[in-house]
Design a protein around this motif. Structure first.
Motif, PDB file in Angstrom:
ATOM      1  N   ASP A 104       0.793  -1.235   0.000  1.00  0.00           N
ATOM      2  CA  ASP A 104       0.000   0.000   0.000  1.00  0.00           C
ATOM      3  C   ASP A 104       0.826   1.287   0.000  1.00  0.00           C
ATOM      4  OD1 ASP A 104      -2.214  -1.552  -0.025  1.00  0.00           O
ATOM      5  OD2 ASP A 104      -2.822  -1.189   2.047  1.00  0.00           O
ATOM      6  N   PHE A 105       2.137   1.196   0.244  1.00  0.00           N
ATOM      7  CA  PHE A 105       2.951   2.406   0.362  1.00  0.00           C
ATOM      8  C   PHE A 105       4.078   2.436  -0.661  1.00  0.00           C
ATOM      9  CE2 PHE A 105       0.750   2.329   4.342  1.00  0.00           C
ATOM     10  CZ  PHE A 105       0.728   3.631   4.809  1.00  0.00           C
ATOM     11  N   LYS A 106       4.452   3.645  -1.055  1.00  0.00           N
ATOM     12  CA  LYS A 106       5.603   3.851  -1.940  1.00  0.00           C
ATOM     13  C   LYS A 106       6.739   4.466  -1.125  1.00  0.00           C
ATOM     14  CE  LYS A 106       4.961   5.585  -5.984  1.00  0.00           C
ATOM     15  NZ  LYS A 106       4.537   6.499  -7.090  1.00  0.00           N
ATOM     16  N   PRO A 107       7.901   3.837  -1.081  1.00  0.00           N
ATOM     17  CA  PRO A 107       9.025   4.392  -0.318  1.00  0.00           C
ATOM     18  C   PRO A 107       9.407   5.783  -0.812  1.00  0.00           C
ATOM     19  CG  PRO A 107       9.472   2.131  -0.990  1.00  0.00           C
ATOM     20  CD  PRO A 107       8.249   2.563  -1.731  1.00  0.00           C
ATOM     21  N   ILE A 108       9.780   6.653   0.105  1.00  0.00           N
ATOM     22  CA  ILE A 108      10.274   7.982  -0.262  1.00  0.00           C
ATOM     23  C   ILE A 108      11.708   7.819  -0.759  1.00  0.00           C
ATOM     24  CG2 ILE A 108      10.829  10.286   0.589  1.00  0.00           C
ATOM     25  CD1 ILE A 108       8.611   9.932   2.670  1.00  0.00           C
ATOM     26  N   PRO A 109      12.008   8.263  -1.981  1.00  0.00           N
ATOM     27  CA  PRO A 109      13.346   8.061  -2.553  1.00  0.00           C
ATOM     28  C   PRO A 109      14.452   8.638  -1.672  1.00  0.00           C
ATOM     29  CG  PRO A 109      11.803   8.856  -4.217  1.00  0.00           C
ATOM     30  CD  PRO A 109      11.112   8.984  -2.903  1.00  0.00           C
ATOM     31  N   THR A 110      15.574   7.970  -1.663  1.00  0.00           N
ATOM     32  CA  THR A 110      16.822   8.369  -0.979  1.00  0.00           C
ATOM     33  C   THR A 110      16.718   8.358   0.548  1.00  0.00           C
ATOM     34  OG1 THR A 110      16.471  10.778  -0.878  1.00  0.00           O
ATOM     35  CG2 THR A 110      17.346   9.869  -2.951  1.00  0.00           C
ATOM     36  N   VAL A 111      15.582   7.910   1.088  1.00  0.00           N
ATOM     37  CA  VAL A 111      15.392   7.896   2.543  1.00  0.00           C
ATOM     38  C   VAL A 111      15.689   6.503   3.084  1.00  0.00           C
ATOM     39  CG1 VAL A 111      13.689   8.094   4.397  1.00  0.00           C
ATOM     40  CG2 VAL A 111      13.691   9.761   2.532  1.00  0.00           C
ATOM     41  N   ASP A 112      16.438   6.453   4.184  1.00  0.00           N
ATOM     42  CA  ASP A 112      16.704   5.180   4.871  1.00  0.00           C
ATOM     43  C   ASP A 112      15.381   4.601   5.345  1.00  0.00           C
ATOM     44  OD1 ASP A 112      17.558   3.054   6.398  1.00  0.00           O
ATOM     45  OD2 ASP A 112      18.664   4.260   7.872  1.00  0.00           O
ATOM     46  N   GLN A 113      15.026   3.402   4.864  1.00  0.00           N
ATOM     47  CA  GLN A 113      13.751   2.793   5.211  1.00  0.00           C
ATOM     48  C   GLN A 113      13.720   2.235   6.630  1.00  0.00           C
ATOM     49  OE1 GLN A 113      10.756   2.635   3.089  1.00  0.00           O
ATOM     50  NE2 GLN A 113      12.060   4.353   2.472  1.00  0.00           N
ATOM     51  N   HIS A 114      14.863   2.093   7.248  1.00  0.00           N
ATOM     52  CA  HIS A 114      14.926   1.547   8.609  1.00  0.00           C
ATOM     53  C   HIS A 114      15.842   2.389   9.495  1.00  0.00           C
ATOM     54  CE1 HIS A 114      12.660  -2.016   7.404  1.00  0.00           C
ATOM     55  NE2 HIS A 114      13.387  -2.011   6.296  1.00  0.00           N
ATOM     56  N   PRO A 115      15.442   3.641   9.770  1.00  0.00           N
ATOM     57  CA  PRO A 115      16.279   4.498  10.623  1.00  0.00           C
ATOM     58  C   PRO A 115      16.375   3.942  12.034  1.00  0.00           C
ATOM     59  CG  PRO A 115      14.122   5.481  10.282  1.00  0.00           C
ATOM     60  CD  PRO A 115      14.194   4.304   9.364  1.00  0.00           C
ATOM     61  N   PRO A 116      17.534   4.029  12.668  1.00  0.00           N
ATOM     62  CA  PRO A 116      17.680   3.497  14.032  1.00  0.00           C
ATOM     63  C   PRO A 116      16.851   4.288  15.028  1.00  0.00           C
ATOM     64  CG  PRO A 116      19.624   4.757  13.388  1.00  0.00           C
ATOM     65  CD  PRO A 116      18.778   4.629  12.150  1.00  0.00           C
ATOM     66  N   ALA A 117      16.482   3.632  16.105  1.00  0.00           N
ATOM     67  CA  ALA A 117      15.678   4.277  17.133  1.00  0.00           C
ATOM     68  C   ALA A 117      16.539   5.179  17.998  1.00  0.00           C
ATOM     69  CB  ALA A 117      14.982   3.230  18.001  1.00  0.00           C
ATOM     70  N   LEU A 118      16.059   6.378  18.250  1.00  0.00           N
ATOM     71  CA  LEU A 118      16.750   7.322  19.125  1.00  0.00           C
ATOM     72  C   LEU A 118      16.797   6.749  20.539  1.00  0.00           C
ATOM     73  CD1 LEU A 118      17.919  10.276  19.166  1.00  0.00           C
ATOM     74  CD2 LEU A 118      15.678  10.987  20.011  1.00  0.00           C
ATOM     75  N   SER A 119      18.003   6.630  21.087  1.00  0.00           N
ATOM     76  CA  SER A 119      18.197   6.102  22.449  1.00  0.00           C
ATOM     77  C   SER A 119      17.551   4.730  22.636  1.00  0.00           C
ATOM     78  CB  SER A 119      17.643   7.086  23.494  1.00  0.00           C
ATOM     79  OG  SER A 119      18.334   8.311  23.447  1.00  0.00           O
ATOM     80  N   GLY A 120      17.423   3.971  21.544  1.00  0.00           N
ATOM     81  CA  GLY A 120      16.866   2.624  21.648  1.00  0.00           C
ATOM     82  C   GLY A 120      15.390   2.573  22.000  1.00  0.00           C
ATOM     83  N   MET A 121      14.639   3.623  21.683  1.00  0.00           N
ATOM     84  CA  MET A 121      13.224   3.661  22.048  1.00  0.00           C
ATOM     85  C   MET A 121      12.435   2.559  21.348  1.00  0.00           C
ATOM     86  SD  MET A 121      11.940   7.617  22.449  1.00  0.00           S
ATOM     87  CE  MET A 121      12.134   8.030  20.718  1.00  0.00           C
ATOM     88  N   SER A 122      11.401   2.053  22.049  1.00  0.00           N
ATOM     89  CA  SER A 122      10.484   1.071  21.487  1.00  0.00           C
ATOM     90  C   SER A 122       9.111   1.294  22.113  1.00  0.00           C
ATOM     91  CB  SER A 122      10.970  -0.353  21.756  1.00  0.00           C
ATOM     92  OG  SER A 122      11.040  -0.589  23.158  1.00  0.00           O
ATOM     93  N   TYR A 123       8.084   0.742  21.479  1.00  0.00           N
ATOM     94  CA  TYR A 123       6.745   0.898  22.044  1.00  0.00           C
ATOM     95  C   TYR A 123       6.657   0.202  23.398  1.00  0.00           C
ATOM     96  CZ  TYR A 123       4.728   2.784  17.724  1.00  0.00           C
ATOM     97  OH  TYR A 123       4.414   3.568  16.643  1.00  0.00           O
ATOM     98  N   PHE A 124       6.233   0.961  24.415  1.00  0.00           N
ATOM     99  CA  PHE A 124       6.068   0.409  25.759  1.00  0.00           C
ATOM    100  C   PHE A 124       4.590   0.211  26.088  1.00  0.00           C
ATOM    101  CE2 PHE A 124       5.756   0.515  30.375  1.00  0.00           C
ATOM    102  CZ  PHE A 124       6.809  -0.309  30.765  1.00  0.00           C
ATOM    103  N   GLY A 125       3.753   1.125  25.583  1.00  0.00           N
ATOM    104  CA  GLY A 125       2.331   0.994  25.869  1.00  0.00           C
ATOM    105  C   GLY A 125       1.520   2.176  25.395  1.00  0.00           C
ATOM    106  N   VAL A 126       0.231   2.121  25.689  1.00  0.00           N
ATOM    107  CA  VAL A 126      -0.728   3.153  25.297  1.00  0.00           C
ATOM    108  C   VAL A 126      -1.535   3.553  26.522  1.00  0.00           C
ATOM    109  CG1 VAL A 126      -2.732   3.686  23.858  1.00  0.00           C
ATOM    110  CG2 VAL A 126      -0.874   2.276  22.934  1.00  0.00           C
ATOM    111  N   VAL A 127      -1.800   4.855  26.652  1.00  0.00           N
ATOM    112  CA  VAL A 127      -2.618   5.383  27.743  1.00  0.00           C
ATOM    113  C   VAL A 127      -3.992   5.735  27.186  1.00  0.00           C
ATOM    114  CG1 VAL A 127      -2.879   7.205  29.466  1.00  0.00           C
ATOM    115  CG2 VAL A 127      -0.605   6.285  28.954  1.00  0.00           C
ATOM    116  N   GLN A 128      -5.031   5.213  27.819  1.00  0.00           N
ATOM    117  CA  GLN A 128      -6.405   5.494  27.409  1.00  0.00           C
ATOM    118  C   GLN A 128      -7.127   6.230  28.520  1.00  0.00           C
ATOM    119  OE1 GLN A 128      -8.707   2.050  26.199  1.00  0.00           O
ATOM    120  NE2 GLN A 128     -10.642   3.079  26.654  1.00  0.00           N
ATOM    121  N   TYR A 129      -7.739   7.362  28.200  1.00  0.00           N
ATOM    122  CA  TYR A 129      -8.577   8.077  29.162  1.00  0.00           C
ATOM    123  C   TYR A 129      -9.983   7.495  29.110  1.00  0.00           C
ATOM    124  CZ  TYR A 129      -5.263  11.831  30.292  1.00  0.00           C
ATOM    125  OH  TYR A 129      -4.188  12.560  30.752  1.00  0.00           O
ATOM    126  N   ILE A 130     -10.578   7.301  30.269  1.00  0.00           N
ATOM    127  CA  ILE A 130     -11.909   6.712  30.354  1.00  0.00           C
ATOM    128  C   ILE A 130     -12.790   7.570  31.257  1.00  0.00           C
ATOM    129  CG2 ILE A 130     -11.055   4.384  29.952  1.00  0.00           C
ATOM    130  CD1 ILE A 130     -11.210   3.834  32.916  1.00  0.00           C
TER     131      ILE A 130
END
Length: 292
Positions: free
Chosen positions: A149-175
């Motif tokens: 479904d997507f077209k890569p943006i030319p000349t852009v690194d498709q897998h840039p490294p994570a800043l300070s090793g960040m990764s998804y930890f979770g999601v906050v939901q207001y109820i």
């Protein structure tokens, strides 16, 4: 007498009937994609691809995919207030997307009609809190949904490294007030999430109920309004904030400040070893760092 240790097969595992294996992407809906894009780039994300037929951009860093949906034909975009971005979807990695979707429908979820056009991939989804959606993605290993479904943006690194090793930890939901039990039951029933004891906390925000995904790779936090609020509500029930896991909070805060990111600093709340909270920008966008 010597007691034999139990075999690995004898150790009960958490049920994971949908085969959830992490977060594939998180989506924001906004009518201000350039402004949100700058915020995301300050957080370390890079735009790597654009949707073939819609105004949708894929941002990435490390193993995290983040989608900015600015498609004016999408009600979640046109329904945003004053252009404030909202978290409009979370996509779960699963072993079989159709089976996961079918099971959720059998459990009472409301399905989202497919809007895939010719030659586009249909990603099954159910309605989530507010106007949000939960997607199910099983193409995340050898092949991915972005290959179609997507077209890569030319000349852009498709897998840039994570800043300070960040990764998804979770999601906050207001109820809404008094709704914790309802939502705890929903996530247990629908996705096999498991409640975490109140004394087991992460980050620097003590509020809310925490749940762990059945795969153990991310958390979900439910936050009720403060009892002193006259309205009894902190706004509509919605997905409010993304949490990023980092191994060194201080290092991550320093790196993000160098990118222009500002953090909440007060006597009650300030960056520390356990976590940090960015100042809200664009009226609604904030992120939380959590020591993992």
């Amino acid at each position: 007498m010597t007691l034999n240790k139990p075999h690995r097969e004898d150790v009960p595992e958490m049920p994971n009937r949908l085969g959830i294996a992490g977060i594939e992407f998180i989506e924001y809906a906004t009518s201000r994609p350039q402004a949100l894009g700058q915020v995301l780039e300050n957080m370390g994300f890079r735009p790597v691809a654009r949707h073939r037929s819609r105004e949708v951009t894929l941002y990435r860093q490390g193993d995290m995919n983040l989608v900015v949906n600015a498609n004016p034909d999408d009600a979640r975009v046109s329904g945003t207030v004053d252009g404030e971005p909202v978290i409009s979807a979370v996509a779960f990695r699963v072993q079989d997307a159709l089976k996961a979707h079918t099971r959720c429908l059998e459990l009472g979820a409301w399905g989202v009609p497919s809007q895939a056009q010719a030659m586009e991939l249909h990603i099954p989804a159910i309605h989530g809190p507010g106007r949000s959606r939960f997607y199910f993605v099983d193409r995340w290993q050898e092949f991915s949904i972005y290959d179609i479904d997507f077209k890569p943006i030319p000349t852009v690194d498709q897998h840039p490294p994570a800043l300070s090793g960040m990764s998804y930890f979770g999601v906050v939901q207001y109820i809404g007030a008094g709704r914790s039990a309802d939502w705890l039951t929903y996530y247990e029933h629908m996705f096999d999430f498991v409640s975490i004891p109140d004394e087991e906390r992460f980050g620097i925000l003590p509020k809310g109920k925490l749940m762990k995904s059945p795969c153990g790779s991310f958390l979900w936090q439910l936050v009720e309004p403060d009892p002193w609020m006259e309205s009894g509500d902190e706004g509509p029930e919605c997905l409010k904030r993304i949490g990023f896991g980092v191994s060194d909070v201080g290092e991550a805060v320093k790196a993000l400040k160098a990118h222009g990111v500002e953090f909440v600093e007060s006597t009650q709340l300030h960056p520390e070893d356990r976590g940090a909270l960015t100042r809200s920008v664009l009226g609604s966008v904030a992120f939380e760092l959590v020591h993992k």
